[in-house]
Write a protein that holds these residues in place. Structure first.
Motif, PDB file in Angstrom:
ATOM      1  N   ASP A 137     -71.311  35.709  65.510  1.00 15.82           N
ATOM      2  CA  ASP A 137     -71.234  36.850  66.379  1.00 15.82           C
ATOM      3  C   ASP A 137     -70.246  36.411  67.590  1.00 15.82           C
ATOM      4  N   ARG A 138     -69.443  37.487  68.172  1.00 19.42           N
ATOM      5  CA  ARG A 138     -68.752  37.078  69.201  1.00 19.42           C
ATOM      6  C   ARG A 138     -69.324  38.194  70.478  1.00 19.42           C
ATOM      7  N   ALA A 139     -69.840  37.566  71.442  1.00 20.98           N
ATOM      8  CA  ALA A 139     -70.636  38.400  72.360  1.00 20.98           C
ATOM      9  C   ALA A 139     -69.560  38.440  73.766  1.00 20.98           C
ATOM     10  N   SER A 140     -69.734  39.449  74.488  1.00 21.77           N
ATOM     11  CA  SER A 140     -69.087  39.683  75.560  1.00 21.77           C
ATOM     12  C   SER A 140     -69.749  40.972  76.427  1.00 21.77           C
ATOM     13  N   PHE A 141     -68.879  41.027  77.698  1.00 19.70           N
ATOM     14  CA  PHE A 141     -69.427  42.255  78.443  1.00 19.70           C
ATOM     15  C   PHE A 141     -68.183  43.269  78.365  1.00 19.70           C
ATOM     16  N   THR A 142     -68.788  44.427  78.751  1.00 24.01           N
ATOM     17  CA  THR A 142     -68.048  45.582  79.260  1.00 24.01           C
ATOM     18  C   THR A 142     -68.223  45.577  80.580  1.00 24.01           C
ATOM     19  N   VAL A 143     -67.201  45.218  81.586  1.00 23.46           N
ATOM     20  CA  VAL A 143     -67.452  45.240  83.090  1.00 23.46           C
ATOM     21  C   VAL A 143     -67.237  46.495  83.891  1.00 23.46           C
ATOM     22  N   VAL A 144     -68.059  47.064  84.700  1.00 22.49           N
ATOM     23  CA  VAL A 144     -67.656  48.299  85.187  1.00 22.49           C
ATOM     24  C   VAL A 144     -67.736  47.686  86.864  1.00 22.49           C
ATOM     25  N   LYS A 145     -66.441  47.712  87.574  1.00 18.56           N
ATOM     26  CA  LYS A 145     -66.352  47.140  88.907  1.00 18.56           C
ATOM     27  C   LYS A 145     -66.549  48.074  89.994  1.00 18.56           C
ATOM     28  N   GLN A 146     -67.004  47.586  91.180  1.00 21.52           N
ATOM     29  CA  GLN A 146     -67.197  48.551  92.286  1.00 21.52           C
ATOM     30  C   GLN A 146     -65.654  49.010  92.674  1.00 21.52           C
ATOM     31  N   ARG A 147     -65.462  50.371  93.163  1.00 25.30           N
ATOM     32  CA  ARG A 147     -63.995  50.639  93.696  1.00 25.30           C
ATOM     33  C   ARG A 147     -63.409  49.775  94.504  1.00 25.30           C
ATOM     34  N   ASP A 148     -64.097  49.141  95.450  1.00 25.03           N
ATOM     35  CA  ASP A 148     -63.340  48.634  96.392  1.00 25.03           C
ATOM     36  C   ASP A 148     -63.519  46.931  96.072  1.00 25.03           C
ATOM     37  N   PHE A 149     -63.670  46.591  94.859  1.00 26.89           N
ATOM     38  CA  PHE A 149     -63.845  45.177  94.688  1.00 26.89           C
ATOM     39  C   PHE A 149     -62.565  44.424  94.992  1.00 26.89           C
ATOM     40  N   SER A 150     -61.563  44.897  95.073  1.00 26.45           N
ATOM     41  CA  SER A 150     -60.386  44.004  95.461  1.00 26.45           C
ATOM     42  C   SER A 150     -59.716  43.958  96.593  1.00 26.45           C
ATOM     43  N   GLN A 151     -60.405  44.921  97.463  1.00 28.77           N
ATOM     44  CA  GLN A 151     -60.058  44.854  99.068  1.00 28.77           C
ATOM     45  C   GLN A 151     -60.407  44.043  99.793  1.00 28.77           C
ATOM     46  N   PRO A 152     -59.652  43.327 100.577  1.00 27.19           N
ATOM     47  CA  PRO A 152     -60.008  42.160 101.491  1.00 27.19           C
ATOM     48  C   PRO A 152     -61.232  42.719 102.444  1.00 27.19           C
ATOM     49  N   GLY A 153     -62.148  41.652 102.365  1.00 30.83           N
ATOM     50  CA  GLY A 153     -63.219  41.843 103.160  1.00 30.83           C
ATOM     51  C   GLY A 153     -64.474  42.808 102.609  1.00 30.83           C
ATOM     52  N   SER A 154     -64.289  43.179 101.360  1.00 33.52           N
ATOM     53  CA  SER A 154     -65.106  44.080 100.712  1.00 33.52           C
ATOM     54  C   SER A 154     -66.535  43.383 100.460  1.00 33.52           C
ATOM     55  N   ASN A 155     -66.363  41.885 100.117  1.00 32.24           N
ATOM     56  CA  ASN A 155     -67.614  41.207  99.556  1.00 32.24           C
ATOM     57  C   ASN A 155     -68.120  40.260 101.235  1.00 32.24           C
ATOM     58  N   PRO A 156     -68.990  40.316 101.402  1.00 34.64           N
ATOM     59  CA  PRO A 156     -69.712  39.896 102.781  1.00 34.64           C
ATOM     60  C   PRO A 156     -70.161  38.486 102.384  1.00 34.64           C
ATOM     61  N   TYR A 157     -69.775  38.030 101.270  1.00 29.94           N
ATOM     62  CA  TYR A 157     -70.370  36.714 101.140  1.00 29.94           C
ATOM     63  C   TYR A 157     -69.271  35.844 100.617  1.00 29.94           C
ATOM     64  N   THR A 158     -67.997  36.171 101.008  1.00 25.07           N
ATOM     65  CA  THR A 158     -66.975  35.297 100.817  1.00 25.07           C
ATOM     66  C   THR A 158     -65.668  35.936 101.673  1.00 25.07           C
ATOM     67  N   ALA A 159     -64.817  35.050 102.093  1.00 25.54           N
ATOM     68  CA  ALA A 159     -63.663  35.709 102.852  1.00 25.54           C
ATOM     69  C   ALA A 159     -62.511  35.619 102.021  1.00 25.54           C
ATOM     70  N   ASP A 160     -62.580  35.285 100.876  1.00 28.24           N
ATOM     71  CA  ASP A 160     -61.566  35.529  99.909  1.00 28.24           C
ATOM     72  C   ASP A 160     -61.537  36.773  99.093  1.00 28.24           C
ATOM     73  N   THR A 161     -60.373  37.263  98.795  1.00 27.22           N
ATOM     74  CA  THR A 161     -59.804  38.621  98.207  1.00 27.22           C
ATOM     75  C   THR A 161     -60.133  38.270  96.692  1.00 27.22           C
ATOM     76  N   LEU A 162     -60.962  39.113  95.899  1.00 28.85           N
ATOM     77  CA  LEU A 162     -61.017  39.248  94.492  1.00 28.85           C
ATOM     78  C   LEU A 162     -60.004  39.890  93.865  1.00 28.85           C
ATOM     79  N   GLN A 163     -59.502  39.148  92.820  1.00 31.97           N
ATOM     80  CA  GLN A 163     -58.075  39.693  92.418  1.00 31.97           C
ATOM     81  C   GLN A 163     -58.528  40.411  91.063  1.00 31.97           C
TER      82      GLN A 163
END
Length: 245
Positions: A42-68
């Motif tokens: 078996d080869r297991a994985s995920f289908t990922v559903v991201k938040q609309r603003d996931f790549s916007q700077p400051g959208s994640n309060p737990y890190t100052a880095d921007t997720l790409q």
């Protein structure tokens, strides 16, 4: 890996089609109910559903880095189980294939951080009990082979020990594996194709199948650096299974 499995499967089809119509596999086609066992890769994985603003700077309060990007990373596992097959008519069978599946899944987070631009999240290894109920549509027999398609639904539940599950529930910021929690049980759809190869005393059936969970499998209520950018996760897998009946 997918191309390799396809090559192996269709090579077996070609080899079997060239055989003479001699084997009965123990007269298995005359049985209303028959049993067997299965081995799978078996080869297991995920289908990922991201938040609309996931790549916007400051959208994640737990890190100052921007997720790409968030990338699912497929991992290999194996499965073993049993088979009960009920012959409905000439072309249709009903199959129940309970099995144990040993898999884990990974997610890779890519940030714009110059010193460390990747965070690799390794999901806790899972031991699943899978209970698929499948309908099999098979072709007419060609020499010593039948082609078929199969599809249905399966119930999946995690059977790890209660102690291990309790340990996984304890939040530990130094262990990325515990930042995403998956539901203990979920329902998935399955569909695939295969071939019944008749040998002298038994029937061998290589099968390639895809599965995908119907609902989001990510537990809600835990908000952290890893789960905040996620709107949902769907479990998916590619199964190469060998049946012996």
């Amino acid at each position: 890996m997918k191309h390799i499995l396809l090559f192996v499967l269709f090579t077996l089809f070609g080899f079997s089609a060239s055989a003479q119509f001699l084997n009965t596999a123990g007269d298995i086609d005359h049985e209303r109910l028959n049993f067997g066992f299965l081995l799978g890769i078996d080869r297991a994985s995920f289908t990922v559903v991201k938040q609309r603003d996931f790549s916007q700077p400051g959208s994640n309060p737990y890190t100052a880095d921007t997720l790409q990007a968030i990338k699912p990373m497929g991992n290999m596992g194996f499965s073993l189980g049993l088979l009960a097959n009920v012959k409905l008519d000439r072309h249709f069978d009903l199959r129940f294939t309970p099995k144990f599946s040993f898999v884990d899944r990974q997610l890779e987070y890519q940030y714009n951080k110059a010193s460390d631009n990747k965070i690799l999240l390794k999901q806790v290894e899972s031991t699943f009990l899978e209970l698929p109920l499948l309908l099999k549509f098979k072709s007419d027999r060609m020499n010593d082979v039948r082609l078929y398609v199969v599809g249905g639904v399966k119930f999946v539940t995690d059977i790890r020990s209660k102690k291990k599950k309790a340990n996984d529930e304890v939040y530990n910021p130094d262990d990325d594996r515990k930042l995403v929690k998956i539901n203990n049980s979920f329902v998935a759809l399955e569909a695939g194709l295969g071939a019944d190869i008749y040998l002298e005393y038994f029937k061998f059936s290589p099968e390639l199948k895809l599965s995908h969970s119907i609902n989001n499998v990510m537990k809600t209520g835990d908000d952290n650096i890893i789960t905040h950018p996620l709107a949902g996760l769907f479990a998916e897998a590619l199964h190469f299974t060998m049946y012996f009946e």
